[in-house]
Motif scaffolding. Structure first.
Motif, PDB file in Angstrom:
ATOM      1  N   LEU A 169     -14.794  -9.652  17.010  1.00 52.09           N
ATOM      2  CA  LEU A 169     -13.878  -9.841  15.863  1.00 52.09           C
ATOM      3  C   LEU A 169     -13.679  -8.503  15.172  1.00 52.09           C
ATOM      4  N   PHE A 170     -12.427  -8.039  15.169  1.00 51.36           N
ATOM      5  CA  PHE A 170     -12.114  -6.754  14.529  1.00 51.36           C
ATOM      6  C   PHE A 170     -11.178  -7.039  13.357  1.00 51.36           C
ATOM      7  N   ILE A 171     -11.670  -6.741  12.159  1.00 46.07           N
ATOM      8  CA  ILE A 171     -10.863  -6.998  10.950  1.00 46.07           C
ATOM      9  C   ILE A 171     -10.349  -5.654  10.443  1.00 46.07           C
ATOM     10  N   TRP A 172      -9.040  -5.559  10.291  1.00 44.12           N
ATOM     11  CA  TRP A 172      -8.424  -4.301   9.826  1.00 44.12           C
ATOM     12  C   TRP A 172      -7.826  -4.527   8.439  1.00 44.12           C
ATOM     13  N   SER A 173      -8.180  -3.686   7.492  1.00 44.80           N
ATOM     14  CA  SER A 173      -7.581  -3.783   6.166  1.00 44.80           C
ATOM     15  C   SER A 173      -6.204  -3.126   6.234  1.00 44.80           C
ATOM     16  N   SER A 174      -5.194  -3.957   6.248  1.00 45.54           N
ATOM     17  CA  SER A 174      -3.833  -3.523   6.555  1.00 45.54           C
ATOM     18  C   SER A 174      -2.929  -3.635   5.334  1.00 45.54           C
ATOM     19  N   LEU A 175      -1.674  -3.313   5.520  1.00 39.62           N
ATOM     20  CA  LEU A 175      -0.650  -3.544   4.489  1.00 39.62           C
ATOM     21  C   LEU A 175       0.686  -3.725   5.211  1.00 39.62           C
ATOM     22  N   PRO A 176       1.693  -4.277   4.545  1.00 42.81           N
ATOM     23  CA  PRO A 176       2.974  -4.498   5.223  1.00 42.81           C
ATOM     24  C   PRO A 176       3.693  -3.190   5.555  1.00 42.81           C
ATOM     25  N   ASN A 177       4.609  -3.297   6.512  1.00 42.85           N
ATOM     26  CA  ASN A 177       5.417  -2.152   6.919  1.00 42.85           C
ATOM     27  C   ASN A 177       6.677  -2.097   6.042  1.00 42.85           C
ATOM     28  N   VAL A 178       6.650  -1.199   5.074  1.00 45.69           N
ATOM     29  CA  VAL A 178       7.738  -1.149   4.081  1.00 45.69           C
ATOM     30  C   VAL A 178       9.045  -0.667   4.716  1.00 45.69           C
ATOM     31  N   LYS A 179       8.941   0.265   5.639  1.00 45.49           N
ATOM     32  CA  LYS A 179      10.155   0.752   6.313  1.00 45.49           C
ATOM     33  C   LYS A 179      10.889  -0.431   6.959  1.00 45.49           C
ATOM     34  N   LYS A 180      10.120  -1.298   7.616  1.00 44.54           N
ATOM     35  CA  LYS A 180      10.745  -2.449   8.297  1.00 44.54           C
ATOM     36  C   LYS A 180      11.283  -3.454   7.291  1.00 44.54           C
ATOM     37  N   ILE A 181      10.442  -3.784   6.276  1.00 42.68           N
ATOM     38  CA  ILE A 181      10.826  -4.799   5.293  1.00 42.68           C
ATOM     39  C   ILE A 181      12.129  -4.412   4.601  1.00 42.68           C
ATOM     40  N   THR A 182      12.300  -3.093   4.360  1.00 44.52           N
ATOM     41  CA  THR A 182      13.469  -2.640   3.596  1.00 44.52           C
ATOM     42  C   THR A 182      14.589  -2.131   4.519  1.00 44.52           C
ATOM     43  N   ASN A 183      14.492  -2.486   5.794  1.00 43.59           N
ATOM     44  CA  ASN A 183      15.498  -2.040   6.778  1.00 43.59           C
ATOM     45  C   ASN A 183      15.744  -0.538   6.696  1.00 43.59           C
ATOM     46  N   GLY A 184      14.672   0.213   6.587  1.00 42.66           N
ATOM     47  CA  GLY A 184      14.778   1.676   6.607  1.00 42.66           C
ATOM     48  C   GLY A 184      15.218   2.299   5.292  1.00 42.66           C
TER      49      GLY A 184
END
Ligand SMILES: NC(=O)c1ccc[n+]([C@@H]2O[C@H](COP(=O)([O-])OP(=O)(O)OC[C@H]3O[C@@H](n4cnc5c(N)ncnc54)[C@H](OP(=O)(O)O)[C@@H]3O)[C@@H](O)[C@H]2O)c1
Length: 312
Positions: free
Chosen positions: A110-125
């Motif tokens: 089990l590998f847990i990564w403390s991540s965050l959303p991809n803002v570039k993708k969410i905001t269409n660049g």
């Protein structure tokens, strides 16, 4: 026999809170034995972990060779990077990938990564400068391509503890009765808040059933709170009037170079939302998985006051 759970960032907020959660938990304290990773086993923080009978191993995310011994024999790994130490996406990406590579080579389940959303993708660049989000998201994509039996992505909201740490704006006393919270968000901006000491409550389901949660993102926050709701609750709890800056005051508060680097974050939050368009639904799903009470903003404030007594 107990399973080895290796925790990176154990001397910091996320990893430290996870260590405490496991040690205090009636079931997990028996299921797991803990190894805390630090660059300095002689630090006060490491000594405190040692006193709690946590194994301490020195390793450095910037030195991939040290990571093999750190994860050797591990059943589970909690991985976190501190973007702000060097404030460079390339560093965080290299650290995250090196750790994932070492863990997959060590046969971690089990590998847990403390991540965050991809803002570039969410905001269409449209927003390309929220590097501390995008770099974690890039590592997440990389981990998804590795052959862990289970990889789980922990996406914390805005820490309630930010009211104390150096990156976030500090409240400023305007008068004995009035305090300015120089939060560069419009009053209606919705911000997901987490008491980071709740971290283990979000991870518990995946610790119990890693395969069920393979590939899942845990959008870890008690709730979305508007900036206005936050200051209203703070006013009620503190007995002072806590106010947000007017729009014209906000630029005056962003002269710090580090804060300038994150100056697109408020735009992202007000226009696109922290977790992106599916954020509300994703948070509801996460909360359905959690079976322990999460700390509300009001409870956090009540537990940590008195507020503003010595501020100037
Ligand atoms: N504050 C928020 O609202 C928020 C929200 C979402 C995500 N985040 C993310 O949270 C991350 C920081 O997490 P945190 O607040 O839990 O950390 P923290 O309290 O600042 O502590 C940093 C931890 O990382 C370890 N560390 C740093 N560099 C390392 C290296 N090269 N090798 C090994 N260990 C290293 C430190 O260990 P030693 O010093 O003992 O070696 C320490 O335990 C940031 O990347 C930030 O973007 C923050």
């Amino acid at each position: 026999m107990s399973k080895l759970f290796v925790i990176f960032g154990a001397t910091g907020q996320q990893g430290g809170a996870l260590v405490n959660y496991i040690l205090d938990h009636p079931e997990f304290s028996k299921t797991f034995r803990l190894r805390a990773i630090t660059r300095n086993a002689s630090s006060t923080a490491a000594a405190k972990l040692k006193q709690k009978s946590v194994e301490i191993v020195e390793a450095n995310l910037d030195d991939p060779e040290t990571l093999h011994a750190a994860v050797a024999g591990a059943y589970a790994v909690f991985s976190v990077t501190n973007y702000w130490e060097k404030a460079r996406a390339s560093v965080e990406i290299a650290q995250g990938k090196a750790l994932a590579d070492a863990a997959v080579a060590a046969g971690v389940t089990l590998f847990i990564w403390s991540s965050l959303p991809n803002v570039k993708k969410i905001t269409n660049g449209k927003l390309t400068e929220v590097h501390h989000f995008d770099s974690k998201a890039e590592v997440e994509e990389y981990i998804r391509g590795l052959s862990f039996p289970s990889s789980v992505f922990f996406l914390p909201g805005w820490f309630m503890q930010n009211v104390w740490n150096d990156l976030a704006p500090k409240p400023k006393k305007i008068s004995d009765q009035k305090v300015l919270f120089p939060f560069a968000f419009t009053p209606e901006t919705r911000i997901p808040l987490i008491d980071i000491s709740d971290i283990g409550k979000y991870l518990a389901p995946a610790l119990r059933d890693p395969l069920k949660y393979n590939g899942c993102q845990l959008t870890a926050s008690t709730a979305f709170y508007t900036a206005q709701e936050q200051v209203e609750t703070w006013s009620e709890v503190s007995g002072k009037q806590v106010v947000l800056p007017s729009i014209s005051e906000i630029p005056l508060l962003t002269d710090d170079p580090i804060k300038q680097k994150v100056s697109q974050a408020p735009t992202m939050l007000s226009e696109w939302s922290y977790y992106g368009p599916t954020g509300q639904k994703d948070l509801e799903w996460t909360l359905e998985q959690v079976d322990e009470k999460l700390t509300t903003w009001r409870e956090f404030l009540e537990a940590n006051g008195p507020w503003f007594e010595d501020d100037n």
